[in-house]
Design an enzyme around this catalytic site. Sequence first.
Site, PDB file in Angstrom:
ATOM      1  N   HIS A   1      39.365  35.094  37.754  1.00 16.69           N
ATOM      2  CA  HIS A   1      39.020  33.685  37.923  1.00 16.69           C
ATOM      3  C   HIS A   1      39.507  32.931  36.683  1.00 16.69           C
ATOM      4  O   HIS A   1      39.306  33.399  35.553  1.00 16.69           O
ATOM      5  CB  HIS A   1      37.495  33.497  37.976  1.00 16.69           C
ATOM      6  CG  HIS A   1      36.811  34.146  39.137  1.00 16.69           C
ATOM      7  ND1 HIS A   1      36.357  33.422  40.220  1.00 16.69           N
ATOM      8  CD2 HIS A   1      36.479  35.441  39.378  1.00 16.69           C
ATOM      9  CE1 HIS A   1      35.765  34.251  41.082  1.00 16.69           C
ATOM     10  NE2 HIS A   1      35.817  35.477  40.592  1.00 16.69           N
TER      11      HIS A   1
ATOM     12  N   HIS B   1      40.770  40.547  40.794  1.00 12.35           N
ATOM     13  CA  HIS B   1      41.172  39.136  40.646  1.00 12.35           C
ATOM     14  C   HIS B   1      40.581  38.584  39.365  1.00 12.35           C
ATOM     15  O   HIS B   1      39.498  38.984  38.934  1.00 12.35           O
ATOM     16  CB  HIS B   1      40.736  38.296  41.848  1.00 12.35           C
ATOM     17  CG  HIS B   1      39.284  38.420  42.203  1.00 12.35           C
ATOM     18  ND1 HIS B   1      38.780  39.494  42.895  1.00 12.35           N
ATOM     19  CD2 HIS B   1      38.227  37.604  41.942  1.00 12.35           C
ATOM     20  CE1 HIS B   1      37.475  39.338  43.063  1.00 12.35           C
ATOM     21  NE2 HIS B   1      37.106  38.203  42.478  1.00 12.35           N
TER      22      HIS B   1
ATOM     23  N   ASP C   1      40.633  28.769  44.412  1.00 15.18           N
ATOM     24  CA  ASP C   1      39.407  29.332  44.972  1.00 15.18           C
ATOM     25  C   ASP C   1      38.850  28.342  46.002  1.00 15.18           C
ATOM     26  O   ASP C   1      38.815  27.138  45.764  1.00 15.18           O
ATOM     27  CB  ASP C   1      38.382  29.569  43.850  1.00 15.18           C
ATOM     28  CG  ASP C   1      37.266  30.510  44.279  1.00 15.18           C
ATOM     29  OD1 ASP C   1      37.149  31.598  43.707  1.00 15.18           O
ATOM     30  OD2 ASP C   1      36.513  30.138  45.226  1.00 15.18           O
TER      31      ASP C   1
END
Length: 112
Positions: A101, A99, A30
């Site tokens: 995390h 997505h 990220d």
Amino acid sequence: MEDCSFCKIIDGTIPAKKLYEDDICVAFNDTKPLAPTHFLVVPKRHIGSAVELTDDDAMMVGHIFAVISLLTQIFGISDGYRVVTNCGKSAGQTVHHLHFHVLAGKELGTFN
Ligand code: AMP
Ligand code: ZN
């Protein structure tokens, strides 16, 4: 999908620090990490968010969690990590490509 930044990372149009890739998913760091370890795992097929998932996606989702398990073992964070998927604007979703995390490396606190 056109104008999807994660599709562009998948096809290589936008650069990213890729950590892992196979036929089904890609993992990359990220750009605005919220923890010492913060990477994203995304399916290669464009899916807007978790709300679009059906039973047909069971293998893909299971595979992504297996990849997450593998990566956390490789990165030495398997003793404590958090997996989050934001679904919708009010949950803070900003990129409309499913997505997950993966966060670790600090005290994450309770989530409630
Ligand atoms: P969310 O708010 O759940 O939609 O999360 C989107 C995440 O994607 C945020 O944590 C962003 O920092 C991250 N992000 C956005 N663009 C990129 C990019 N090009 N490469 C890596 N991470 C990104
Ligand atoms: Zn996409």
